[in-house]
Design a protein around this motif. Structure first.
Motif, short mmCIF file in Angstrom:
data_model
loop_
_atom_site.label_atom_id
_atom_site.label_comp_id
_atom_site.label_asym_id
_atom_site.label_seq_id
_atom_site.Cartn_x
_atom_site.Cartn_y
_atom_site.Cartn_z
N ARG A 261 19.98 -2.38 -11.73
CA ARG A 261 19.46 -2.26 -13.10
C ARG A 261 18.99 -3.61 -13.63
NH1 ARG A 261 23.72 1.13 -14.34
NH2 ARG A 261 22.78 3.14 -13.95
N LEU A 262 19.63 -4.67 -13.17
CA LEU A 262 19.24 -6.01 -13.62
C LEU A 262 18.05 -6.55 -12.83
CD1 LEU A 262 22.83 -7.49 -14.18
CD2 LEU A 262 21.12 -6.98 -15.94
N THR B 263 27.34 -11.89 -13.10
CA THR B 263 26.00 -12.13 -13.65
C THR B 263 25.86 -13.60 -14.11
OG1 THR B 263 26.72 -11.29 -15.80
CG2 THR B 263 25.55 -9.75 -14.38
N ARG C 240 15.25 -7.71 -16.98
CA ARG C 240 15.50 -7.63 -15.53
C ARG C 240 15.60 -9.04 -14.96
NH1 ARG C 240 14.59 -2.77 -12.95
NH2 ARG C 240 13.57 -3.68 -11.15
N LEU D 35 19.76 -14.30 -18.82
CA LEU D 35 20.40 -12.98 -18.91
C LEU D 35 19.97 -12.19 -20.15
CD1 LEU D 35 24.01 -13.76 -17.63
CD2 LEU D 35 22.24 -12.44 -16.46
#
Ligand code: SAM
Ligand code: MG
Length: 248
Positions: free
Chosen positions: A83-84, A45, A60, A56
């Motif tokens: 999910r992100l 991420t 989303r 972050l």
């Protein structure tokens, strides 16, 4: 005409077919990957956010990014990426993994495009992605350079490719084969072939020959006391990850 699949080692894919039902059992055969997930998600991420200037702390942050999880298995990484906010394609050469991944995503309320296919078939179809996740696969393919070359074609200019594997050291023999397969019995004996492990310098060389520009590498280090994984700048002696870009 059959889709190209020259990177597929049928014996390797058969090992994963045999374990497909266990993907989402945190105490099953994929326990090492479940335990590794928080640490590798931290790395993944951070790299994606850095490359695409994403925040972050947003709910989303990867909205609008098209992401391929190649060798997705049961979707242990596809799901958190969806999910992100990423638009996720999960692809795997072992057919039995796909229904397991699909059912789990559906139950989790996630939309993920899971496909039984290979990197080379996707490349031939002209698909491109902002991000390609290539985690714990390269030590299982028939021809790492051909495989990484297909992965390179799948990353659009300006995109990023994250690739993790296992180093070929005495310590990796002790940890990944003796420890994980014989002592802890997490993985069936023969899951990994030490001779197919790749050193970080060899992987950088392969990535460059495939047309990537490697930009970062870190170790994933397991602490048997805290029973946790952490990222390391210096210790790449067993598990490690690389980030590469395709200049835009
Ligand atoms: C160790 S698992 C990793 C799964 C997932 N990437 C993760 O880290 O949670 C390796 C996966 O790669 C798949 N695989 C092996 N060879 C492949 C190939 N040539 N093309 C695509 N997938 C492959 C296997 O079926 C298996 O699901
Ligand atoms: Mg492996």
């Amino acid at each position: 005409m059959q889709a190209p699949q020259f990177t597929v080692d049928p014996a390797e894919v058969a090992k994963f077919e045999a374990m497909a039902a266990e993907w989402w059992d945190p105490h099953g055969k994929f326990k090492p990957l479940h335990m590794l997930n928080p640490c590798r998600l931290d790395y993944i991420t951070t790299q994606i956010a850095g490359e695409f200037s994403r925040d972050l702390s947003q709910p989303r942050p990867f909205e609008g990014l098209r992401l391929l999880d190649i060798g997705c298995g049961g979707g242990l990484l596809s799901e958190p990426m969806a999910r992100l906010g990423a638009q996720v394609v999960g692809a795997d050469a072992a057919e039995g993994n796909l229904p397991v991944a699909r059912i789990h995503a559906e139950r989790s309320g996630l939309v993920i495009d899971y496909r039984h296919t290979t990197a080379e078939a996707l490349a031939e179809a002209g698909e491109t992605f902002d991000v390609v996740l290539n985690m714990e696969v390269v030590e299982h393919v028939a021809d790492p350079l051909a495989y990484l070359t297909a992965c390179r074609q799948l990353v659009r200019p300006g995109g990023v490719h994250l690739c993790s594997t296992i180093n070929r050291t005495a310590k990796s023999f002790a940890a990944a084969i003796v420890g994980a397969e014989y002592v802890m019995r997490w993985l069936p004996r023969g899951t990994h072939d030490w001779s197919k492990f790749i050193t970080p310098d060899e992987l950088y060389d392969l990535l460059r020959r495939a047309g990537f520009e490697p930009v970062d590498r870190k170790g994933f280090v397991f602490n048997p006391i805290s029973w946790q994984w952490r990222l390391s700048d210096r210790d790449l002696s067993v598990n490690y990850v690389t980030a590469s870009v395709v200049p835009g």
